[in-house]
Design a protein around this motif. Structure first.
Motif, short mmCIF file in Angstrom:
data_model
loop_
_atom_site.label_atom_id
_atom_site.label_comp_id
_atom_site.label_asym_id
_atom_site.label_seq_id
_atom_site.Cartn_x
_atom_site.Cartn_y
_atom_site.Cartn_z
N LEU A 62 0.83 -1.20 0.00
CA LEU A 62 0.00 0.00 0.00
C LEU A 62 0.86 1.25 0.00
O LEU A 62 2.03 1.22 0.35
CB LEU A 62 -0.88 0.02 1.26
CG LEU A 62 -1.79 -1.19 1.48
CD1 LEU A 62 -2.34 -1.17 2.89
CD2 LEU A 62 -2.92 -1.21 0.46
N ILE A 63 0.24 2.37 -0.38
CA ILE A 63 0.87 3.67 -0.22
C ILE A 63 0.39 4.21 1.13
O ILE A 63 -0.80 4.32 1.37
CB ILE A 63 0.45 4.63 -1.36
CG1 ILE A 63 0.91 4.07 -2.70
CG2 ILE A 63 1.00 6.02 -1.13
CD1 ILE A 63 0.41 4.87 -3.90
N ASN A 64 1.33 4.53 2.01
CA ASN A 64 0.98 5.02 3.35
C ASN A 64 1.28 6.51 3.46
O ASN A 64 2.36 6.97 3.10
CB ASN A 64 1.77 4.26 4.41
CG ASN A 64 1.36 2.79 4.47
OD1 ASN A 64 0.17 2.48 4.51
ND2 ASN A 64 2.31 1.90 4.44
N PHE A 65 0.29 7.26 3.96
CA PHE A 65 0.41 8.72 4.09
C PHE A 65 0.56 9.09 5.56
O PHE A 65 -0.23 8.67 6.39
CB PHE A 65 -0.85 9.39 3.52
CG PHE A 65 -1.00 9.28 2.03
CD1 PHE A 65 -0.60 10.31 1.19
CD2 PHE A 65 -1.54 8.14 1.45
CE1 PHE A 65 -0.74 10.22 -0.18
CE2 PHE A 65 -1.68 8.03 0.07
CZ PHE A 65 -1.28 9.07 -0.75
N PHE A 66 1.60 9.89 5.85
CA PHE A 66 1.86 10.35 7.21
C PHE A 66 1.85 11.88 7.24
O PHE A 66 2.47 12.53 6.41
CB PHE A 66 3.22 9.86 7.70
CG PHE A 66 3.36 8.36 7.68
CD1 PHE A 66 2.84 7.58 8.69
CD2 PHE A 66 4.02 7.73 6.63
CE1 PHE A 66 2.97 6.19 8.68
CE2 PHE A 66 4.16 6.34 6.60
CZ PHE A 66 3.63 5.58 7.62
#
Length: 207
Positions: A62-66
């Motif tokens: 997945l692409i994880n956004f922080f």
């Protein structure tokens, strides 16, 4: 000097419609599945478990956004690529996930390509570097695991990395170790500072 005061996980995504709508600048980290991407994200943000360090390389699909500093900007963790023990179909789907994000993300201002400081960049690394350049993003390359090399080896390997990726003198290449974190504050400032400064300039011009 830019400092990361706090960081929080926001969401995971595969498709464009799942990306958060923020309008804030994003800096994306990408690299091979065993290059130490989660470790470097955790080291820079000073959070031991912000990005999950998997025991099995290639697990992150997945692409994880922080969110960094209460919505000042976003750090984006892209799936690791190049893991040999997955099917061609799975590899292709990861490639599509990464390329979809790179091909039309207006918020994306900079891409950090991670390579292993101990080895010559792989064909996958070269392809990723060419993708980043093709889409016109500002690129910073970080060679990880530098604590495992002597000063002589660092100099030699810097030349190998620059030659393999055909980097010019103006192309940014840093060596970093998530173990000793040497030069961490300077690296954070160089990576994140210009994004916040350019965003402030844009806001000032629009007022």
């Amino acid at each position: 000097m830019f400092k990361i005061k706090n960081s929080d996980f926001v969401t995971s995504a595969v498709k464009k419609e799942q990306y958060p709508v923020t309008g804030l600048p994003e800096i994306a980290f990408v690299g091979r599945s065993n290059v130490g991407k989660s470790s470097i994200i955790n080291a820079l943000t000073n959070r031991r478990k912000l990005a999950k360090v998997s025991q099995t390389p290639g697990k992150t699909r997945l692409i994880n956004f922080f969110e960094i500093n209460n919505n000042e900007l976003y750090l984006v963790d892209l799936p690791g690529y190049g893991y040999a023990k997955v099917s061609k179909t799975e590899k292709a789907s990861w490639g599509n996930t990464i390329e979809t994000y790179l091909s039309g993300r207006e918020e994306l201002k900079r891409v950090v390509l991670l390579v292993d400081s101990r080895h010559k960049p792989t064909a996958d690394d070269i392809q990723m570097h060419e993708w980043i350049k093709f889409y016109g993003y500002d690129e910073v390359i970080i060679a990880t695991k530098s604590d495992k090399l002597s000063n002589n080896e660092l100099r030699k390997n810097e030349k190998v990395i620059r030659d393999t990726l055909k980097l010019g003198k103006e192309d940014k290449l840093y060596f970093f170790s998530s173990v000793n974190k040497k030069g961490k504050d300077e690296l954070i400032d160089n990576l994140f500072g210009p994004l916040v400064e350019s965003e402030t300039e844009i806001e000032t011009e629009s007022e």
